[in-house]
Design an enzyme around this catalytic site. Sequence first.
Site, PDB file in Angstrom:
ATOM      1  N   ARG A  49       0.785  -1.238   0.000  1.00  0.00           N
ATOM      2  CA  ARG A  49       0.000   0.000   0.000  1.00  0.00           C
ATOM      3  C   ARG A  49       0.812   1.281   0.000  1.00  0.00           C
ATOM      4  NH1 ARG A  49      -5.149   0.064   3.726  1.00  0.00           N
ATOM      5  NH2 ARG A  49      -3.600   0.521   5.336  1.00  0.00           N
ATOM      6  N   ASP A  50       2.127   1.197  -0.026  1.00  0.00           N
ATOM      7  CA  ASP A  50       2.933   2.412  -0.158  1.00  0.00           C
ATOM      8  C   ASP A  50       4.255   2.087  -0.853  1.00  0.00           C
ATOM      9  OD1 ASP A  50       3.435   5.138   0.050  1.00  0.00           O
ATOM     10  OD2 ASP A  50       4.284   5.001   2.059  1.00  0.00           O
ATOM     11  N   LEU A  51       4.169   1.282  -1.903  1.00  0.00           N
ATOM     12  CA  LEU A  51       5.377   0.912  -2.642  1.00  0.00           C
ATOM     13  C   LEU A  51       5.877   2.112  -3.433  1.00  0.00           C
ATOM     14  CD1 LEU A  51       7.374  -1.271  -3.551  1.00  0.00           C
ATOM     15  CD2 LEU A  51       5.797  -1.781  -5.441  1.00  0.00           C
ATOM     16  N   ASN A  55      10.792   3.373  -0.310  1.00  0.00           N
ATOM     17  CA  ASN A  55      10.560   2.200   0.524  1.00  0.00           C
ATOM     18  C   ASN A  55      11.198   0.933  -0.037  1.00  0.00           C
ATOM     19  OD1 ASN A  55       9.170   3.707   2.385  1.00  0.00           O
ATOM     20  ND2 ASN A  55       7.163   3.272   1.506  1.00  0.00           N
ATOM     21  N   THR A 112       1.245   7.106  -1.589  1.00  0.00           N
ATOM     22  CA  THR A 112       1.883   8.399  -1.835  1.00  0.00           C
ATOM     23  C   THR A 112       1.492   8.803  -3.244  1.00  0.00           C
ATOM     24  OG1 THR A 112       3.734   7.779  -0.399  1.00  0.00           O
ATOM     25  CG2 THR A 112       4.083   9.621  -1.921  1.00  0.00           C
TER      26      THR A 112
END
Length: 209
Positions: A49-51, A55, A112
């Site tokens: 959910r935030d690749l 990260n 993001t």
Amino acid sequence: MEYMERGSLKNVLYDLSIDIDYERKLSFAVDSARGMHFLHTLEPPRIHRDLKSDNLVVSKDWTVKVADFGLGRDVNITRNDKPQFRRRCGSDQLHISLLPKRDGLSFSGIGTARWAAPELTLRESYDTAVDVYSFGIVLWEIWTRQLPFGQYRFDYQVSDAVVANERPAISRDCPQPLATIMKRCWSPRPSDRLSFGQVISQLESLESI
């Protein structure tokens, strides 16, 4: 936690003093996809959910691993056309840096803007395909070594553009098979996106280019 000497993939990519050839770019992409494949083939599958390049972390020997699972969640696949996952290889786990267990789904603080799938912006139902979309943006980032949607200053501008089906421009020097993978990954329709098993297979086939 494991110490990753070279920091985030974003820092590596945006440092133009570092020479990154085609083979290394491809290696970055395959490593990232293997880490995500490990997540998506867990029981139940887990969404990052935030690749994004921030990260993904890089070791001294240039291995890339997926990190920062603060927004990760376990989910059940709900798409009518179930993803065709390739059997997870033991080596895929080597591309995970830290993996706490999380449960439940929400839209609170996820993603993001520059890497977020349109269904997240629209607050629609979502599944593992949101990570595949983000990977398509990361793949473009690996190839170009540029900030996605760099023409926009604010997140809302990026989100509006993505919902309007705008995507980063693919340069003419990008190999067509690689460009095709990007386009499949960031398709506006989640059901049209590749699974990470398919991504790995297609990226590995590019090694001879």
